[in-house]
Scaffold this motif. Structure first.
Motif, mmCIF file in Angstrom:
data_model
loop_
_atom_site.group_PDB
_atom_site.id
_atom_site.type_symbol
_atom_site.label_atom_id
_atom_site.label_comp_id
_atom_site.label_asym_id
_atom_site.label_seq_id
_atom_site.Cartn_x
_atom_site.Cartn_y
_atom_site.Cartn_z
ATOM 1 N N TYR A 29 -23.160 51.104 99.023
ATOM 2 C CA TYR A 29 -22.446 50.343 98.138
ATOM 3 C C TYR A 29 -23.115 50.416 96.580
ATOM 4 O O TYR A 29 -24.282 50.019 96.539
ATOM 5 N N LYS A 30 -22.338 50.690 95.317
ATOM 6 C CA LYS A 30 -22.712 50.649 94.199
ATOM 7 C C LYS A 30 -23.414 49.178 93.782
ATOM 8 O O LYS A 30 -24.395 49.097 93.080
ATOM 9 N N ASN A 31 -22.685 48.306 94.192
ATOM 10 C CA ASN A 31 -22.853 46.816 93.690
ATOM 11 C C ASN A 31 -23.252 46.240 95.304
ATOM 12 O O ASN A 31 -22.210 46.124 96.124
ATOM 13 N N SER A 32 -24.498 45.829 95.270
ATOM 14 C CA SER A 32 -24.976 45.285 96.653
ATOM 15 C C SER A 32 -24.641 43.883 96.963
ATOM 16 O O SER A 32 -24.454 43.505 98.017
ATOM 17 N N GLU A 33 -23.825 43.359 95.837
ATOM 18 C CA GLU A 33 -23.440 41.694 96.122
ATOM 19 C C GLU A 33 -22.127 41.839 97.021
ATOM 20 O O GLU A 33 -21.122 42.589 96.792
ATOM 21 N N PRO A 34 -22.293 41.188 98.165
ATOM 22 C CA PRO A 34 -21.192 40.895 99.126
ATOM 23 C C PRO A 34 -19.932 40.746 98.396
ATOM 24 O O PRO A 34 -19.981 39.544 97.635
ATOM 25 N N LYS A 35 -18.739 40.968 98.891
ATOM 26 C CA LYS A 35 -17.393 40.333 98.560
ATOM 27 C C LYS A 35 -17.115 38.976 98.626
ATOM 28 O O LYS A 35 -17.789 38.523 99.869
ATOM 29 N N SER A 36 -16.363 38.185 98.103
ATOM 30 C CA SER A 36 -16.507 36.620 98.394
ATOM 31 C C SER A 36 -15.206 36.707 99.274
ATOM 32 O O SER A 36 -14.065 37.073 99.350
ATOM 33 N N CYS A 37 -15.394 35.555 100.261
ATOM 34 C CA CYS A 37 -14.409 35.025 101.267
ATOM 35 C C CYS A 37 -13.046 34.441 100.400
ATOM 36 O O CYS A 37 -12.016 34.393 100.998
ATOM 37 N N THR A 38 -12.898 34.043 99.117
ATOM 38 C CA THR A 38 -12.247 33.343 98.396
ATOM 39 C C THR A 38 -11.570 34.392 97.575
ATOM 40 O O THR A 38 -10.742 34.016 96.660
ATOM 41 N N MET A 39 -11.649 35.896 97.814
ATOM 42 C CA MET A 39 -10.880 36.739 96.913
ATOM 43 C C MET A 39 -9.341 36.398 97.261
ATOM 44 O O MET A 39 -9.068 36.250 98.582
ATOM 45 N N LYS A 40 -8.541 36.969 96.452
ATOM 46 C CA LYS A 40 -7.040 36.720 96.747
ATOM 47 C C LYS A 40 -6.810 37.607 97.903
ATOM 48 O O LYS A 40 -7.239 38.440 98.226
ATOM 49 N N GLN A 41 -5.711 37.082 98.436
ATOM 50 C CA GLN A 41 -5.031 37.609 99.764
ATOM 51 C C GLN A 41 -5.035 39.349 99.632
ATOM 52 O O GLN A 41 -5.206 39.978 100.608
ATOM 53 N N PHE A 42 -4.171 39.761 98.842
ATOM 54 C CA PHE A 42 -3.720 41.001 98.827
ATOM 55 C C PHE A 42 -5.017 42.017 98.455
ATOM 56 O O PHE A 42 -5.226 42.930 99.138
ATOM 57 N N PRO A 43 -5.951 41.560 97.646
ATOM 58 C CA PRO A 43 -7.034 42.745 97.571
ATOM 59 C C PRO A 43 -7.962 42.652 98.757
ATOM 60 O O PRO A 43 -8.517 43.702 99.143
ATOM 61 N N MET A 44 -7.923 41.329 99.503
ATOM 62 C CA MET A 44 -8.602 41.390 100.714
ATOM 63 C C MET A 44 -8.124 42.346 101.724
ATOM 64 O O MET A 44 -8.625 43.240 102.342
ATOM 65 N N LEU A 45 -6.736 42.147 101.866
ATOM 66 C CA LEU A 45 -5.827 43.022 102.920
ATOM 67 C C LEU A 45 -6.229 44.519 102.519
ATOM 68 O O LEU A 45 -6.344 45.281 103.433
ATOM 69 N N LYS A 46 -6.211 44.859 101.275
ATOM 70 C CA LYS A 46 -6.337 45.981 100.848
ATOM 71 C C LYS A 46 -7.992 46.632 101.090
ATOM 72 O O LYS A 46 -8.163 47.827 101.612
ATOM 73 N N THR A 47 -8.990 45.799 101.146
ATOM 74 C CA THR A 47 -10.037 45.969 101.176
ATOM 75 C C THR A 47 -10.268 46.173 102.716
ATOM 76 O O THR A 47 -11.107 47.396 103.145
ATOM 77 N N LEU A 48 -9.716 45.460 103.590
ATOM 78 C CA LEU A 48 -10.052 45.543 104.885
ATOM 79 C C LEU A 48 -9.247 46.647 105.768
ATOM 80 O O LEU A 48 -9.548 46.964 106.750
#
Length: 218
Positions: free
Chosen positions: A92-111
């Motif tokens: 990962y270029k950005n080592s910061e883990p993603k947030s559990c509070t991200m919006k539903q659709f971006p999380m769905l796309k990520t997973l």
């Protein structure tokens, strides 16, 4: 990764090429330090899970599912900083883990954007999350185990299917107590030992200084 376009998942990943000599020095430093960045009963299950993520698609054919990792610990116990190490190892270029509070659709796309590169979600804390967000995340965690399909409706009344295929690690201060999830997770318990242990802190600094982005290419 499956998705295409300017904001596609794979744009977040970049591997570093190392020469044979550089790689030998790097891997020696990694293996001699990473078991000691926390208690071995804490860090080694995390390491073992991470090492299996590149072959998740193969393992899925051998059993009914692929376990998630749930990293539980109080603030300052080292879970997020350890997650950053694994993010860098994954490229990962950005080592910061993603947030559990991200919006539903971006999380769905990520997973649903990858079937082998681990996705780390941090700050799973119910007091900071809306009921809808926490319910969605728990559902995604449950469905990720077997790579189930999540269907979303579109404005034109058609639907799009998203397969929750990413190897998933969730980190937070809230302890998982749901039986349906406990059967699907590897629980990694972080304590605050690293706060007082100079050797652990030194081992972490040694690992962090390495070219971790050169790991996954080989």
């Amino acid at each position: 990764p499956y998705e295409k376009g300017g904001d596609a998942f794979y744009h977040n990943i970049s591997y570093q090429s190392l020469s044979d000599t550089e790689y030998k020095i790097f891997i020696s430093g990694l293996y001699s330090n990473i078991p000691f960045i926390n208690d071995d009963t804490t860090i080694m299950p995390f390491v073992g899970w991470f090492y299996s993520t590149p072959i998740k698609p193969i393992l899925m054919h051998e059993g009914e599912g692929y376990p998630l990792v749930f990293v539980h610990g109080t603030q300052g116990s080292g879970k997020t900083s350890s997650g950053k190490i694994f993010s860098r190892l994954a490229g990962y270029k950005n080592s910061e883990p993603k947030s559990c509070t991200m919006k539903q659709f971006p999380m769905l796309k990520t997973l649903s954007a990858t079937n082998a590169i681990p996705v780390l979600l941090d700050e799973f804390k119910l007091s900071d999350m809306r009921d809808e967000d926490s319910d969605n995340l728990i559902r995604y965690m449950r469905k990720s185990y077997a790579g189930e399909i999540e269907t979303k409706g579109k404005a034109d009344q058609s639907t799009v299917d998203y397969q929750l295929s990413a190897p998933l690690a969730v980190m937070g201060e809230w302890s998982i107590s749901q039986p349906a999830l406990n059967e699907r997770i590897i629980l990694v318990q972080f304590k605050d030992a690293v706060k007082k242990n100079k050797k652990m802190q030194e081992a972490f600094k040694n690992v962090w200084a390495l070219p971790l982005e050169g790991f996954m290419e080989r």
